[in-house]
Design an enzyme around this catalytic site. Structure first.
Site, PDB file in Angstrom:
ATOM      1  N   THR A 237      32.995  33.876  31.915  1.00 45.64           N
ATOM      2  CA  THR A 237      32.863  34.930  32.928  1.00 45.64           C
ATOM      3  C   THR A 237      34.223  35.211  33.587  1.00 45.64           C
ATOM      4  O   THR A 237      34.290  35.785  34.675  1.00 45.64           O
ATOM      5  CB  THR A 237      31.812  34.562  34.009  1.00 45.64           C
ATOM      6  OG1 THR A 237      32.228  33.362  34.666  1.00 45.64           O
ATOM      7  CG2 THR A 237      30.447  34.368  33.395  1.00 45.64           C
TER       8      THR A 237
ATOM      9  N   ASP B  74      28.813  38.647  36.714  1.00 44.97           N
ATOM     10  CA  ASP B  74      28.823  37.437  35.880  1.00 44.97           C
ATOM     11  C   ASP B  74      27.458  36.807  35.601  1.00 44.97           C
ATOM     12  O   ASP B  74      27.227  36.321  34.484  1.00 44.97           O
ATOM     13  CB  ASP B  74      29.786  36.411  36.481  1.00 44.97           C
ATOM     14  CG  ASP B  74      31.235  36.881  36.409  1.00 44.97           C
ATOM     15  OD1 ASP B  74      31.527  37.774  35.592  1.00 44.97           O
ATOM     16  OD2 ASP B  74      32.066  36.357  37.167  1.00 44.97           O
TER      17      ASP B  74
HETATM   18  C1  BDR Z   1      34.835  40.698  36.300  1.00 47.84           C
HETATM   19  O1  BDR Z   1      36.069  40.603  36.995  1.00 47.84           O
HETATM   20  C2  BDR Z   1      36.005  39.645  38.000  1.00 47.84           C
HETATM   21  O2  BDR Z   1      36.612  40.111  39.172  1.00 47.84           O
HETATM   22  C3  BDR Z   1      34.548  39.311  38.198  1.00 47.84           C
HETATM   23  O3  BDR Z   1      34.375  37.959  38.560  1.00 47.84           O
HETATM   24  C4  BDR Z   1      33.937  39.615  36.850  1.00 47.84           C
HETATM   25  O4  BDR Z   1      33.990  38.490  36.004  1.00 47.84           O
HETATM   26  C5  BDR Z   1      34.291  42.104  36.483  1.00 47.84           C
HETATM   27  O5  BDR Z   1      35.197  43.032  35.960  1.00 47.84           O
HETATM   28 CA    CA Z   2      34.532  36.287  36.842  1.00 46.11          CA
END
Ligand code: BDR
Ligand code: CA
Length: 333
Positions: free
Chosen positions: A137, A253
């Site tokens: 993520t 996420d």
């Molecule tokens: C993603 O970018 C991050 O800022 C967030 O946690 C997410 O994984 C969204 O573009």
């Molecule tokens: Ca993230």
């Protein structure tokens, strides 16, 4: 392990995941979903620089572990910067700490001494083929390093289900989503490794909005973990309102974790995905070919729709399950 692990006799086997993350408000909720939901077994949490520096996101991950009462799960820090490019962070979305909003408790959890990529390699090689799913993520630096360190993991991992990318426009640039834009070379390695990769991109996560109704439901749980998430969402809502004009923040996420635990929440389509490495205005773009049905041997897929109501039911239910564990862990601390 999961918050619901003990005493789940007779239930179908939980899916074992490694969560590779950069917490990050929505990463925190992804971790809590993975920990709280009985159909997921959290095999490890690994961190990568992205939303903030490696030091900050690792500290945040350990703080979340304490709030959620996560025990018996190794945590390891990984790459402090992308493979080739300098690190870009997102303080305008996640604040100076990477997890602004709630008070962050001092971590209790000991970090595993291994580099995240090594921990991933060790866990995958020690598992049965098809046992472990990797859920990134954040940017894909650790996963790319793991593939380069031990290419044999590719055939042992069940699948990679990642939050990142978009086929309908980016958020870090007009074309690119943040996680892919931060380390496109790593994304190129991961998407091209030959294992099944499912991209859960902005096309669906921008529909997973923490509306007032969702936030009320979380508030009503009135547990330490739910209060923490409520504070996270308060900050996140204001960031997304002021920087991108969202009326409610998209909670990206946990969508990747949700797809692993209940694929019926999403529509997923097999499609070739190429990573743009050199475009003047498109670096980090995930170029998804949706022109025709993909060939049978295509290993990449993209999520194209989400049942957001049922997604939030799953998240709220998992948060509700964390309460007793969290309270017990705090009492023992
Ligand atoms: C993603 O970018 C991050 O800022 C967030 O946690 C997410 O994984 C969204 O573009
Ligand atoms: Ca993230």
């Amino acid at each position: 392990m999961s918050a619901g692990s003990p005493g789940r006799k007779g239930e179908p086997l939980a899916r074992k995941i490694i969560l590779d993350c950069d917490p990050g408000h929505d990463d925190a909720i992804a971790m809590m979903l993975a920990w709280g939901h009985p159909d997921i077994e959290l095999a490890a949490v690994t961190t990568v620089a992205g939303n903030q520096t490696l030091e900050k996101v690792t500290r945040n991950a350990l703080a979340i572990a304490r709030v959620a009462g996560i025990t018996g799960v190794p945590f390891a820090a990984g790459a402090a910067r992308p493979l080739v490019r300098p690190l870009e962070t997102a303080p305008e979305i996640h604040g100076a700490s990477g997890l602004d909003g709630p008070a962050l408790p001092e971590p209790h959890h000991e970090l595993d001494p291994r580099h995240a990529a090594q921990l991933i390699v060790d866990l995958v090689l020690a598992s049965d083929p098809g046992e472990i799913t990797i859920v990134p993520t954040g940017s894909l630096t650790n996963i790319a390093l793991a593939v380069r360190t031990a290419p044999e993991i590719v055939d042992r991992v069940r699948e990679v289900v990642l939050m990142g990318g978009a086929y309908g426009g980016g958020n870090w640039s007009a074309a690119a989503e943040f996680n892919i834009a931060v380390d496109p070379e790593a994304a190129d390695i991961v998407f091209g490794a030959g294992w099944p990769v499912t991209m859960v991109g902005l096309d669906v996560t921008h529909r997973a909005l923490a509306t007032a109704d969702v936030r009320d439901r979380i508030h009503a749980l009135a547990t330490p973990a739910a209060r923490f998430v409520g504070d996270l969402l308060g900050f996140f809502a204001e960031s997304y309102r002021s920087t991108q004009g969202f009326e409610a923040p998209p909670v990206h996420d946990p969508c990747a974790v949700a797809l692993v635990l209940d694929p019926t929440l999403f529509t997923v389509r097999r499609a070739p995905v190429a990573i743009e490495l050199s475009g003047t205005h498109t670096r980090g773009m995930t170029v998804v070919d949706l022109r025709a049905p993909a060939r049978e041997d295509c290993r990449t897929s993209v999520a194209t729709d989400i049942d957001a109501d049922r997604f939030w039911d799953v998240v709220v239910d998992a948060l509700a399950r964390i309460a007793p564990q969290s309270a017990r862990a705090e009492a023992r601390a």
